[in-house]
Enzyme design. Sequence first.
Site, PDB file in Angstrom:
ATOM      1  N   ASP A  82     109.280  79.455 -38.880  1.00 52.66           N
ATOM      2  CA  ASP A  82     108.926  80.006 -37.471  1.00 52.66           C
ATOM      3  C   ASP A  82     109.223  78.788 -36.715  1.00 52.66           C
ATOM      4  OD1 ASP A  82     108.437  82.468 -38.335  1.00 52.66           O
ATOM      5  OD2 ASP A  82     106.344  82.274 -38.274  1.00 52.66           O
TER       6      ASP A  82
HETATM    7  N1  URA Z   1     104.831  82.119 -42.878  1.00 49.58           N
HETATM    8  C1  URA Z   1     104.492  82.414 -41.464  1.00 49.58           C
HETATM    9  O1  URA Z   1     103.953  83.092 -41.098  1.00 49.58           O
HETATM   10  N2  URA Z   1     105.495  81.544 -41.027  1.00 49.58           N
HETATM   11  C2  URA Z   1     106.460  80.479 -41.307  1.00 49.58           C
HETATM   12  O2  URA Z   1     107.109  79.709 -40.722  1.00 49.58           O
HETATM   13  C3  URA Z   1     106.446  80.498 -42.733  1.00 49.58           C
HETATM   14  C4  URA Z   1     105.539  81.273 -43.502  1.00 49.58           C
END
Ligand code: URA
Length: 271
Positions: free
Chosen positions: A124
Amino acid sequence: MPDDAVNTEGIPADEERIVPMRLQRFLARAGVASRRGSENLMTAGRVTVNDVVVTELGSKVDPLVDVVCVDGRRVSLDGDKAYLILNKPRGYVTTMSDPQGRPCVASLVPTRRYPGLFPVGRLDVDTTGLLLFTTDGDMAQLLLHPRHHVWKHYVALVRGVPTDSQLDRLRNGIRLDDGPAAPAKVSLLDPLDLRAVPVIPEGMPYGHAVVGLSIREGRKHQVKRMLAAIRHECVRLHRDEFGPVKLTGVEPGCWRELTLAERDSLRKVLT
Ligand code: URA
């Protein structure tokens, strides 16, 4: 195929010269099979070097000169393939270009040196840490395939302190809105643990906890959703391991090539 040449075995893999090398090591390094599997291919007469069948297990090859084939198909080391890890900072989207003009991870990796480089999976925009890049599409597909169960380790700063029974719900496979998550490995981390540092940059905030989680799936926002399901909002998230590869020796915003030993270990989790 000089047999009296310097033996490279025993030298740490990342310092190792790649010529000359044992044929079974060459085959394993090229991803054909494990070392033992490669020996079996050789003894079965399926391997040729410069058009000559080679069954002797002590034989060596010069990867820069010799033409190695298995069942008539050319096999080469991945000298033309790139494998590297980026320590992704916050605020970068995991794309190679962004129509909205947001900072993207492509600007942090050597795309000119390695045309075709792409990220294996995504983090993310506000998640930091280990993002693997490669030009090897086959390897990327295998690494992301649920069949291979590649474990990824995350460190999360959460609001509140989860109880044991809440963590057990994650360990047992918590229900999410798109189906149950596979059982995770979960522990509370001491905020003084070095692994916790990336999620508590300005000191440990009051009433928060640091959770270490290993998962083998890669669904959208999975870790955040798992933590939300036990009613602990994830306020910072960092990935520090992808299978056997650890985020060592890379400052935020920087990248490094995988060592030969790391490439080998990644291949091993796929066999
Ligand atoms: N899980 C999440 O919630 N975000 C990420 O970036 C990776 C794994």
